[in-house]
Each structure stands twice: as structure tokens, then as C-alpha cells.
Design an enzyme around this catalytic site. Structure first.
Site, mmCIF file in Angstrom:
data_model
loop_
_atom_site.group_PDB
_atom_site.id
_atom_site.type_symbol
_atom_site.label_atom_id
_atom_site.label_comp_id
_atom_site.label_asym_id
_atom_site.label_seq_id
_atom_site.Cartn_x
_atom_site.Cartn_y
_atom_site.Cartn_z
ATOM 1 N N SER A 189 13.004 -6.256 -4.270
ATOM 2 C CA SER A 189 12.517 -5.455 -5.392
ATOM 3 C C SER A 189 13.507 -5.284 -6.532
ATOM 4 C CB SER A 189 12.130 -4.075 -4.896
ATOM 5 O OG SER A 189 13.291 -3.366 -4.535
ATOM 6 N N HIS A 217 7.004 -4.387 -1.480
ATOM 7 C CA HIS A 217 6.825 -4.694 -2.909
ATOM 8 C C HIS A 217 5.826 -5.820 -3.134
ATOM 9 C CE1 HIS A 217 9.770 -1.872 -4.413
ATOM 10 N NE2 HIS A 217 10.401 -2.114 -3.281
ATOM 11 N N LYS A 248 3.491 2.650 -3.145
ATOM 12 C CA LYS A 248 3.806 1.862 -4.335
ATOM 13 C C LYS A 248 2.502 1.304 -4.926
ATOM 14 C CE LYS A 248 8.585 1.736 -3.022
ATOM 15 N NZ LYS A 248 9.708 1.107 -2.336
HETATM 16 C C1 LIG Z 1 10.582 1.777 -1.262
HETATM 17 C C2 LIG Z 1 10.935 0.850 -0.154
HETATM 18 C C3 LIG Z 1 10.720 1.214 1.184
HETATM 19 C C4 LIG Z 1 10.331 2.598 1.565
HETATM 20 O O1 LIG Z 1 8.993 2.844 1.293
HETATM 21 P P1 LIG Z 1 8.554 4.344 1.007
HETATM 22 O O2 LIG Z 1 7.106 4.352 1.282
HETATM 23 O O3 LIG Z 1 8.902 4.614 -0.425
HETATM 24 O O4 LIG Z 1 9.332 5.223 1.932
HETATM 25 C C5 LIG Z 1 10.918 0.272 2.162
HETATM 26 N N1 LIG Z 1 11.320 -0.989 1.862
HETATM 27 C C6 LIG Z 1 11.563 -1.352 0.594
HETATM 28 C C7 LIG Z 1 12.014 -2.740 0.312
HETATM 29 C C8 LIG Z 1 11.402 -0.443 -0.459
HETATM 30 O O5 LIG Z 1 11.695 -0.793 -1.694
#
Ligand SMILES: *Cc1c(COP(=O)(O)O)cnc(C)c1O
Length: 404
Positions: A189, A217, A248
Site C-alpha cells: 500500500s 489493499h 478500506k
Molecule cells: C490497514 C492494513 C491492515 C489492517 O487493517 P485494518 O482493518 O485497518 O485493521 C492490514 N494489512 C495492511 C497491509 C494494511 O494496510
């Protein structure tokens, strides 16, 4: 023992490196996102445009999602009232797990309160269940995977980012009979590049390793139904465990894994981060259900996001701004200095009403500090032109080099 002094020094270290974090106080305007209000000044909220949200497809304001949450709230109330085992296993949770298993073509899925928790508790539990397991981890893996691997107590081998030869070298060095797990992401990401999933699965087959992919992502955004890069590349059936977030692109909150019945049953039965915590609010789960169902049937948002990212990359490149080599929807601009990254971000917010958070260590390696833009279906070309113009002005003012 002077405790205060220790805490002061810890904070001072961050200030002196220019990476003390300041959270910007905002409210997003439903129906008008990426427009939002910022509460940074003293003269009431100021209008801003959000450029760094992970609500990639603006599903957080989608009418179907909002309506589903309103309906659930009025039907069953606010919270779930318990863990999944004790009172908190609502019909929404059961439906969503079925929907997510189907999204990835797996037998079952399991919900967690966040993507972070899903990575941490699944990897640590898996590592403990496999005696003597060695975990192979891409060097750019997210903090939540690193935490899970550490908490598993397993031996860890870190392979250079997306470097298959290095991964193979590390796999080959282990005993044939040692249980092995390869953990990696699909879309990274901060750089916006993608893992070679099939090639990694080939190595997993050759060395008899399990595979664990973080598609946080990518879910909602890639593949004909939003099943992620593993769906796009037709590799989902080769991956042992697919992990994703609901916070997300799906626009709400929560995390999950999808895998075989047997593995999900093990995690469900052994993972403390799943067992000993109140389940997600049914209101949230109802919103996610609407979002996942919508994105399974609609590629409009995905296509618009890809178009917006391509347009913004082109505008940045034409203006000579140092846009990094992303092959995805992520648009990172390299700054290479934490103080400058913060300064650019401060000027953008104060003078241009542009909100983009600086990305500093430890989120990215030192010396690669950057600004990370996430254009989506709701960012129009006029906004992109204004943004590009603002960045060029700031680059000039700070006497930073633009490409010819
Ligand atoms: C944001 C993120 C997470 C965590 O996900 P959340 O639902 O925000 O706790 C896990 N892995 C990656 C690569 C992330 O960018």
C-alpha cells in the site's frame, strides 16, 4: 527512577527526527466526499478535500450502505452484546461470512474486529498449531503481520521484497519436513506494487509450504467481483488463507480470513483475538454486507478508481513531480525527508485546503518518506488540477527539484 523523564525523552526523539505524529481533526461530508471539514484552526470548521483516505471507492457514503446500517440499527439496536460464542453471533455475521467465503471461492470465512486483529491473531495461532513452523515473510509486510509472526513464536525468515530467488534460497535452506508458511501481501500500500502470486504459489508447491496473503489493499478493488488480485490473477484457489479488511474499499470496519473449512474451524476454536472479544456491531456488519454485495455486482466504482489514479499519475508526471512507479490505484510522491514531507503536508492543509498525511518511518523505511494520494471515483479532474498546481507551487517554494 524518573518516569516522566523517560516518557519525555521518548516523545523528544520523535520530534527531533521530524516524525512526531499529528492527527488531523476532520468530519467527512456524507454525499459530498472527498469534501470534508477540518477543525485545525480556531475559526470553526474549514472546508478541505481528502486525498489520503483508504475509503478508496467512497463506499462509506454509498446510499445502500448507509440505508442498510440505518435499518439494522432500528431493527436490532446498536451493539452485538457479546462474543461470537456468548450471545454475539448475529445473523448478520453468519450471512457476511458466507458472502466473503463466496467472494474468494473458499469454503468458509471468519470475521474479526479489524484487519489488524485478523492478521495478528490468525498468524500467531497458525504458527502455534504447526509444530516447529518456519514463517517466510516479505520484508515490506504490514505491522499487523509482523506482530502475528512475532506472537507465533516461530522462526522467521525475511525475504527481500518480491524477490523470488531470495525466497527460494530461504525455502531450500530448511529441512524438507519442517512446516513452512509464506506470508505476503498482494498490493503493497505504500509503493503501490503487486506480488507475483502465481510464482510464489509455485515455490509453495515445490517446497510444500502453506500460503497466507494480505489482500487488504485489493479487496473490493480488483477482480471482476472485487475478490482482489488473487481473483484478478485467477490464483485464489492456490492460496491457503486470504485475509482482507472491511474498513478500506468496503468502507465500514472489520477484518476477515477466508480458507478451507478445517483451517477456519481451527482459527475459530484457538485464536484468542477472535474468541475473547465482543463481535462487531451488527450495524457495521449490515453495512459491510451491503457494500460487499454491491461491489460483487458492480465494477463502476473499480473502473472509475483506476481511471482517476491514471489521470492523477499523468498530471503529476507531466508537471515533473516525483511520482513513484506504482502499478495500482496508489499514487505516491517521493519526498525522501521526514521534515519536508510534514512541511509540504502542513502547507497543503493550511493554504490549499488539501489533506494528505505525510508517510514517515516506521510506516516506510527512513529516507523514503513520501506523500501518498488515493484518488477514487469521487475525485474529479478539477480537484486533480488544483492539487497538481498546489504541489508545483510548494515544490518551487521549498526549492525542491522538479523533473524536466
Ligand atoms: C490497514 C492494513 C491492515 C489492517 O487493517 P485494518 O482493518 O485497518 O485493521 C492490514 N494489512 C495492511 C497491509 C494494511 O494496510
Amino acid at each position: 527512577m524518573n518516569y516522566d523523564q523517560i516518557f519525555d525523552q521518548a516523545i523528544d526523539r520523535l520530534h527531533s527526527e521530524g516524525r512526531y505524529r499529528v492527527f488531523i481533526d476532520i468530519l467527512r461530508n456524507k454525499g459530498a466526499y472527498p469534501n470534508a471539514r477540518c477543525f485545525a484552526g480556531h475559526n470553526g470548521p474549514k472546508p478541505i478535500t481528502v486525498w489520503c483516505s483508504n475509503d478508496y471507492l467512497a463506499m462509506g457514503q454509498h446510499p445502500k450502505v448507509v440505508e442498510a446500517m440505518e435499518e439494522a440499527l432500528h431493527d436490532v439496536g446498536a451493539g452485538s452484546g457479546g462474543t461470537r460464542n456468548i450471545g454475539g453471533n448475529t445473523h448478520y455475521h453468519v450471512d457476511l461470512e458466507r458472502e466473503l467465503a463466496d467472494l474468494h471461492g473458499k469454503e468458509r470465512a471468519l470475521l474479526f474486529t479489524s484487519g489488524y486483529v485478523s492478521n495478528d491473531t490468525t498468524l500467531s495461532t497458525l504458527g502455534k498449531l504447526l509444530p516447529g513452523c518456519v514463517i517466510f515473510s516479505d520484508e515490506l509486510n504490514h505491522a499487523s503481520m509482523i506482530a502475528g509472526i512475532r506472537n507465533s513464536g516461530c522462526e522467521k525468515r525475511v525475504w527481500r521484497h518480491n524477490d523470488l530467488a531470495h525466497l527460494e534460497e530461504l525455502l531450500a535452506a530448511e529441512d524438507e519436513n519442517t512446516p513452512k508458511l509464506i506470508a505476503f501481501e498482494s498490493v503493497y500500500s505504500m509503493d503501490g506494487d503487486v506480488a507475483p502470486i502465481h510464482a510464489i504459489c509455485d515455490l509453495a508447491d515445490k517446497y510444500n509450504a502453506l500460503t497466507y496473503i494480505d489482500e487488504v489493499h485489493a479487496v473490493g478493488m480488483y477482480g471482476p467481483r472485487g475478490g482482489g488480485i488473487s481473483e484478478r490473477d485467477k490464483a485464489a484457489d492456490r492460496i491457503t488463507i486470504i485475509e482482507g479488511t472491511l474498513g478500506k474499499a468496503f468502507g465500514v470496519m472489520g477484518g476477515y480470513i477466508a480458507a478451507d473449512e478445517k483451517i477456519v474451524d481451527c482459527i475459530r476454536s484457538y485464536a484468542p483475538g477472535f474468541i475473547f472479544t465482543t463481535s462487531l456491531s451488527p450495524v457495521l456488519v449490515a453495512g459491510v454486507l451491503a457494500s460487499v454485495r454491491h461491489l460483487k455486482g458492480s465494477s463502476t466504482e473499480r473502473d472509475a478508481q483506476q481511471a482517476a489514479a491514471a489521470t492523477l499519475k499523468t498530471m503529476f508526471r507531466n508537471a515533473g513531480l516525483p511520482v513513484m512507479d506504482s502499478t495500482t490505484h496508489i499514487v505516491p510522491l517521493m519526498v525522501g525527508d521526514p521534515v519536508k514531507a510534514k512541511k509540504i503536508s502542513d502547507i497543503l492543509l493550511a493554504e490549499y485546503g488539501v489533506y494528505v498525511q505525510p508517510i514517515n518511518f516506521p510506516t516506510v523505511p527512513r529516507g523514503t518518506e513520501r506523500l501518498r494520494f488515493t484518488p477514487g471515483p469521487a475525485h474529479d479532474e478539477a480537484m486533480m488540477r488544483d492539487l497538481t498546481k498546489a504541489l508545483v507551487e510548494i515544490w518551487d517554494r521549498l526549492e525542491m527539484r522538479l523533473a524536466a
